[in-house]
Write a protein that holds these residues in place. Structure first.
Motif, PDB file in Angstrom:
ATOM      1  N   ASN A 381       0.814  -1.211   0.000  1.00  0.00           N
ATOM      2  CA  ASN A 381       0.000   0.000   0.000  1.00  0.00           C
ATOM      3  C   ASN A 381       0.845   1.256   0.000  1.00  0.00           C
ATOM      4  OD1 ASN A 381      -2.512  -1.340   0.058  1.00  0.00           O
ATOM      5  ND2 ASN A 381      -2.204  -1.759   2.248  1.00  0.00           N
ATOM      6  N   LYS A 383       3.265   4.322  -1.202  1.00  0.00           N
ATOM      7  CA  LYS A 383       3.302   5.190  -2.377  1.00  0.00           C
ATOM      8  C   LYS A 383       4.605   4.901  -3.117  1.00  0.00           C
ATOM      9  CE  LYS A 383       2.665  10.068  -3.271  1.00  0.00           C
ATOM     10  NZ  LYS A 383       2.539  11.347  -2.586  1.00  0.00           N
ATOM     11  N   THR A 385       7.398   6.289  -5.610  1.00  0.00           N
ATOM     12  CA  THR A 385       7.857   7.567  -6.179  1.00  0.00           C
ATOM     13  C   THR A 385       8.981   7.330  -7.180  1.00  0.00           C
ATOM     14  OG1 THR A 385       9.463   7.844  -4.420  1.00  0.00           O
ATOM     15  CG2 THR A 385       7.329   8.885  -4.090  1.00  0.00           C
ATOM     16  N   LYS A 406      -0.080   5.244 -13.035  1.00  0.00           N
ATOM     17  CA  LYS A 406      -1.218   5.453 -12.140  1.00  0.00           C
ATOM     18  C   LYS A 406      -2.520   5.024 -12.822  1.00  0.00           C
ATOM     19  CE  LYS A 406      -1.218   9.427  -9.776  1.00  0.00           C
ATOM     20  NZ  LYS A 406      -1.422  10.872  -9.705  1.00  0.00           N
ATOM     21  N   ILE A 411      -2.663   2.611  -8.826  1.00  0.00           N
ATOM     22  CA  ILE A 411      -1.936   2.667  -7.556  1.00  0.00           C
ATOM     23  C   ILE A 411      -1.428   4.078  -7.313  1.00  0.00           C
ATOM     24  CG2 ILE A 411      -1.260   0.243  -7.605  1.00  0.00           C
ATOM     25  CD1 ILE A 411       1.507   1.215  -8.612  1.00  0.00           C
ATOM     26  N   ASP A 412      -0.912   4.296  -6.100  1.00  0.00           N
ATOM     27  CA  ASP A 412      -0.451   5.620  -5.703  1.00  0.00           C
ATOM     28  C   ASP A 412       0.988   5.824  -6.184  1.00  0.00           C
ATOM     29  OD1 ASP A 412      -0.392   8.054  -4.569  1.00  0.00           O
ATOM     30  OD2 ASP A 412      -0.361   7.364  -2.478  1.00  0.00           O
ATOM     31  N   ALA A 414       3.932   8.815  -7.663  1.00  0.00           N
ATOM     32  CA  ALA A 414       4.201  10.248  -7.781  1.00  0.00           C
ATOM     33  C   ALA A 414       5.614  10.474  -8.296  1.00  0.00           C
ATOM     34  CB  ALA A 414       4.026  10.935  -6.435  1.00  0.00           C
TER      35      ALA A 414
END
Lengths: 543, 308
Positions: A381, A383, A385, A406, A411-412, A414
């Motif tokens: 779960n 994030k 990056t 994404k 999913i998260d 960035a």
């Protein structure tokens, strides 16, 4: 009182005009005659000493000034230059080099065995702080020259022996089948005796054995090269000289090409990326190139551990979730090429048919499936990056890539921009980035080894090389060793292909695209070709 | 006057010391290791990196580095750049170019700024006053890099009126466009400043008195109106010369002028503290000297200041 004030103003004005006018010798950008070509460059980071030149500002003129044992054609194929022959033994641990007779430096002194062995020892010797010293690391005696305290700087590599003026032998500390190609790299250039008397003076006015010689170097302004009449190698210059005009910003250079003040610019500023191919004021070029752009996922990143089932599934899922062609078309405006391996289409031995290349193709359904399989093993779960340095104009690409992942996986994800390249490199070195990070690679010499060993072998991990993701795979290391000990370059290339199939499965880094060699030339410039380094073949340019 | 001058000069010492320390600390605090960055994406030979670090004293604590810099600077030795060029040579190459550029911009903004300002101020409300006001508003509100690119594209690339970039050893024509771009914003301010001063002074009692005495219109304007109107303008110009030297960066990058602005920018990126501090010290000195010159000019323009 009125007079005084007027006089003051007058003095101020005339002083300004005087100062402004005092350099007005070459008022407008007059075009160079005599077949001299003007090309873009940036001020070299260092003085022009081959072993200390590791960036393009210095390499552009450097490769024209110095000729090594071998030279590369535009496709990256090596052929003998100063060398008559380079003979290796069966397991590539010893080489006998014979030189062609009669080669001279542009100052008239002869090029001998010593010109090479002494220069290489100088580069390897840590006391001389040469940035390319690690290229000599496979030559015997290299380790002895790494203890700065006890060295004078004149010690020679014990693996190098001069037999006579045109023959020398090289003994390696470990097998190195790539050596006969490596020696074409600028750091292996021969140096004349005058270099050692005053390396600094030499660096300001280098004397080489290449197709061109230095006429003048006006720092931060221009480097003028003219043809070297004593040169007798493979390069056949089609112009009388090459002048490297030094720019502070690519945009200004682009405007100069448009205005016919500059002949060739080997890149395109971001602002013109969309329009340069239809710009009526220039000739544009855009061809597959040798730089590969990727992002590395650290091997120990939780849920992404390299070699584990879960990690591999996630890596493959991420890779398949990226719509590379879409990004190439929309963000790069077609100045990239969809990748199929970990080297480049300009690398000798390149193959389009490696097993596992499907992992580099966008496939939303398969990506989702792989991610779900990984989640079944252990739910992730966190994030995810991807870091990059934002001073290099990467923002649009990373934003697009993150969006693609994404949208496909839900999913998260960035993008994590870091302001400067320095800061970014620092974080990479400290291993403080907890996520993926940008990793581009531009080869130093045209060989798969230069991409594959430096970036993925265990010996280059944990700070001792460029394996910044600390990827370790025994089978891969074994293949690397085997390739090093291969009897020929072709045999080595076959092994490198095998090794790449491991990478295509494990994905220690996710290839994004091959950077195309692209740029612009002024109208009327002929002979535009691009070499394996993504640079124009300067010697072939003419008007 | 002599005592005043001496005091002002002595005041420069703490200013320069403070600035250098501050700037040195700022460059030192920049993230990233400049030596490692020299290797780019390529493998770093740790022994070589250590060797380079020792050569530039980068392995020493901040305060020692700073004191070493000061010690050397006192003997006019500003050290070498990472490329092995003496810092002083690099500055010596770049500085005259920027001075030339800044002075051209200065002359441009002073002459045109004051002329248009006077015209506007004297003919307030007429159509050319409105035109000048609109143009100056445009120049103030549009960023320099936009003005620069537009000027470059139209004057240089499209119409071929002026050189596209300044290039090596720039002459008067090469620097004309960058100087106009650099000076344009300040020119707009000067127009507005002069305009408002002139238009308010022209309504003053002493002007009416002068006219009543039968003085010619020209004399009234030059002797009374202009003289009083120019004091704030001169103040602005004096400070602006320093700002022009420091602010030339944008115009220098657009037009490829190899001046001090770009050198500073590059040096900051590379973490070359010696270079950055040397340049900033020089700019500080120029700023202080310009301010001093302004104070002296005040005295020339306004006798009340002189005799006070």
């Amino acid at each position: 009182m009125k007079k005084r004030m007027l006089a003051l103003t007058a003095v101020a004005c005339s002083l300004g005009m005087l100062l402004a006018g005092c350099g007005a010798t070459n008022a407008t950008g007059a075009k160079d005659g005599n077949g001299v070509i003007t090309v873009f460059d940036t001020e070299p980071q260092n003085l022009l000493v081959p072993g200390n030149t590791n960036e393009s500002g210095g390499a552009r003129p450097g490769t024209l000034l110095f000729a090594g044992l071998v030279s590369f054609d535009a496709k990256g194929k090596a052929s003998n230059e100063v060398a008559q022959s380079i003979e290796g033994n069966a397991n590539s641990t010893q080489y006998t080099v014979k030189l062609k007779p009669g080669w001279k430096f542009s100052d008239g002194t002869p090029v001998t065995s010593k010109s090479f062995t002494k220069a290489w020892s100088y580069v390897a010797n840590v006391k001389n702080a040469q940035k390319c010293s690690s290229f000599l690391s496979t030559v015997q005696g290299y380790d002895d020259l790494q203890k700065a305290g006890s060295l004078k700087g004149t010690e020679q590599l014990s693996g190098l022996k001069d037999i006579d003026d045109t023959t020398f032998t090289v003994t390696m500390s470990k097998p190195d089948a790539t050596f006969p190609i490596k020696v074409g790299y600028l750091a292996f250039a021969p140096l004349p005796e005058s270099f050692y008397k005053d390396p600094k003076a030499f660096g300001n006015a280098p004397v080489g054995d290449g197709p061109y010689k230095l006429e003048s170097w006006n720092h931060n302004t221009e480097i003028r090269l003219v043809r070297n009449k004593l040169y007798k190698g493979n390069v056949k210059p089609k112009n009388g000289g090459v002048t490297f005009k030094i720019y502070t910003k690519v945009d200004a250079a682009y405007a100069d090409v448009q205005g016919n003040n500059l002949d060739v610019l080997d890149t395109v500023p971001t602002a013109d990326a969309k329009s340069f191919r239809t710009d009526q004021n220039v000739q544009a070029y855009n061809r597959p190139g040798s730089i590969i752009q990727m992002f590395t996922i650290p091997s120990n990143l939780p849920h992404f551990e390299a070699g584990t089932q879960e990690g591999t599934l996630r890596r493959q899922a991420i890779s398949k979730a990226i719509d590379r062609q879409g990004i190439i078309d929309k963000v790069l405006n077609g100045t990239g090429t969809q990748p199929v391996d970990f080297t480049s289409p300009k690398t000798p031995g390149f193959s389009k048919g490696l097993k596992g290349k499907d992992n580099l193709v966008f496939n939303a359904a398969s990506a989702k499936e792989l991610w779900a399989k990984a989640d079944a093993i252990s739910k992730d779960n966190d994030k995810f990056t991807i870091s990059y340095n934002s001073d290099g104009g990467n923002k649009a690409i990373y934003d697009a890539m993150v969006n693609s992942i994404k949208n496909t996986l839900g999913i998260d994800v960035a993008a994590d921009p870091m302001p400067t390249f320095q800061e970014f490199r620092n974080a990479v070195d400290k291993r403080s980035i907890k996520g993926g990070f940008r990793s581009g690679w531009q080869p130093d010499y045209p060989s798969a080894e230069n991409y594959l060993f430096q970036e993925y072998d265990s010996a280059a991990a944990h700070g001792s090389g460029s394996n910044d993701g600390d990827y370790q795979n025994r089978e891969y290391d074994r293949l690397m060793d085997e390739a090093y000990a291969a009897p020929s370059t072709d045999a080595a290339n076959a092994i490198y292909s095998q090794a790449q199939e491991i990478l295509l499965n494990d994905l220690p880094a996710i290839p994004m695209y091959y950077d195309n060699a692209h740029g612009v030339a002024a109208k009327g410039v002929k002979g535009l070709a691009v070499d394996w380094q993504n640079l124009p073949v300067y010697s072939q340019l003419h008007k | 006057m002599g005592k005043y001058l001496l005091r002002r000069i002595l005041q420069m010492i703490p200013v320069v010391l403070g600035t250098t320390l501050l700037v040195y600390a700022l460059v030192f605090a920049l993230p990233g290791d400049p030596v490692k960055a020299m290797f780019g994406d390529k493998p770093v030979n740790a022994a070589v990196a250590a060797q380079i670090r020792a050569e530039y004293n980068l392995d020493k604590p901040f305060i020692i580095q700073y004191l070493l810099f000061l010690k050397n600077a006192l003997t006019l030795n500003f050290g070498n750049t990472f490329a092995g060029q003496p810092v002083i040579d690099e500055i010596g190459r770049a500085f005259p170019v920027t001075i030339r550029l800044a002075l051209m911009a200065f002359v441009f903004e002073a002459v045109f700024g004051v002329i248009f300002g006077i015209i506007s101020g004297l003919k307030k409300g007429k159509w050319y006053d409105s035109v000048i006001l609109i143009v100056s508003l445009l120049l103030i509100s549009v960023p320099t890099f936009v003005t620069g690119f537009l000027a470059q594209y139209f004057l240089g690339v499209k119409w071929r009126l002026l050189p596209v970039t300044a290039g090596s050893d720039p002459g008067f024509l090469d620097l004309l466009m960058p100087a106009m771009v650099l000076g344009s914003v300040s020119m707009a301010y000067i127009i507005r400043l002069t305009r408002s001063e002139v238009s308010s002074n022209i309504a003053e009692d002493y002007v009416r008195t002068a006219r009543a005495k039968g003085m010619s219109n020209r004399s009234v304007i030059v002797r009374h109106v202009l003289r009083n109107s120019l004091i704030p303008v001169v103040t602005y110009l004096g400070q602006d010369l320093g700002a022009l030297m420091g602010g030339a960066m944008i115009s220098e990058t657009i037009f490829n002028v190899h001046g001090i602005g770009f050198l500073t920018y590059q040096s900051i990126l590379k973490g070359e503290s010696n270079m950055v501090v040397s340049i900033v010290t020089l700019l500080t000195l120029i700023f202080v000297v310009c301010n001093l010159a302004v104070d002296m000019l005040y005295a020339a323009l306004d006798p009340r200041i002189r005799y006070a």
